[in-house]
Design a protein around this motif. Sequence first.
Motif, short mmCIF file in Angstrom:
data_model
loop_
_atom_site.label_atom_id
_atom_site.label_comp_id
_atom_site.label_asym_id
_atom_site.label_seq_id
_atom_site.Cartn_x
_atom_site.Cartn_y
_atom_site.Cartn_z
N ASP A 74 -6.95 5.66 -0.61
CA ASP A 74 -7.98 5.90 0.40
C ASP A 74 -8.80 4.67 0.73
OD1 ASP A 74 -7.12 8.52 0.51
OD2 ASP A 74 -8.64 9.23 -0.90
N ASP A 75 -9.21 3.91 -0.27
CA ASP A 75 -10.08 2.76 -0.04
C ASP A 75 -9.36 1.43 -0.28
OD1 ASP A 75 -12.27 4.40 0.55
OD2 ASP A 75 -12.71 4.66 -1.59
N VAL A 76 -8.03 1.45 -0.31
CA VAL A 76 -7.27 0.24 -0.59
C VAL A 76 -7.12 -0.59 0.68
CG1 VAL A 76 -5.03 -0.67 -1.33
CG2 VAL A 76 -6.02 1.30 -2.50
N ASP A 77 -7.48 -1.89 0.56
CA ASP A 77 -7.27 -2.83 1.65
C ASP A 77 -6.85 -4.17 1.05
OD1 ASP A 77 -9.58 -4.12 0.70
OD2 ASP A 77 -10.87 -3.27 2.25
N ALA A 78 -6.82 -5.22 1.84
CA ALA A 78 -6.34 -6.52 1.39
C ALA A 78 -7.17 -7.09 0.24
CB ALA A 78 -6.31 -7.50 2.55
N ASP A 79 -8.44 -6.69 0.13
CA ASP A 79 -9.32 -7.22 -0.89
C ASP A 79 -9.35 -6.40 -2.17
OD1 ASP A 79 -10.11 -9.35 0.77
OD2 ASP A 79 -11.57 -8.07 1.76
N ILE A 97 0.84 -1.20 0.00
CA ILE A 97 0.00 0.00 0.00
C ILE A 97 0.87 1.25 0.00
CG2 ILE A 97 -1.68 1.32 1.36
CD1 ILE A 97 -2.88 -1.46 2.17
N ASP A 98 1.92 1.26 0.79
CA ASP A 98 2.84 2.41 0.82
C ASP A 98 3.52 2.61 -0.54
OD1 ASP A 98 2.17 2.82 3.47
OD2 ASP A 98 4.02 1.94 4.26
N VAL A 157 -7.05 -0.76 -7.80
CA VAL A 157 -6.06 0.32 -7.79
C VAL A 157 -5.83 0.87 -9.20
CG1 VAL A 157 -3.67 0.93 -7.22
CG2 VAL A 157 -4.93 -0.64 -5.75
N ASP A 158 -5.97 0.01 -10.20
CA ASP A 158 -5.79 0.37 -11.61
C ASP A 158 -4.34 0.68 -11.95
OD1 ASP A 158 -6.63 0.62 -14.21
OD2 ASP A 158 -7.32 2.70 -13.99
N LEU A 159 -3.43 -0.17 -11.44
CA LEU A 159 -2.01 -0.01 -11.77
C LEU A 159 -1.79 -0.30 -13.24
CD1 LEU A 159 -0.12 -1.81 -8.83
CD2 LEU A 159 -0.59 0.62 -9.10
#
Length: 85
Positions: A21-26, A10-11, A34-36
């Motif tokens: 903001d809304d990123v978690d394990a799922d 995440i970092d 994330v749209d990397l």
Amino acid sequence: MSTDVRQFIIDAIADMNYPIDDVDADTPLGSAGVDLESLAVAELAVRVEDTYGVKFSDEEAEAMAAMTVGEFAAAIRERGNLASA
């Protein structure tokens, strides 16, 4: 360790100027989350290699984009033989 690896991911995403903001394990790393972009996935793989000594081949980049943050963290732990907590 599980949380540490997830937090590292995440970092790293935040360092690459993606919103977390809304990123978690799922959250998926690819377009559904994330749209990397492909270059960002490659950069994330390099950061993982530098920090954990775990390598992902170029061919695995597509599979990485389909993973969630949690699945990618688990893959890092498995390849690096890191203990999960």
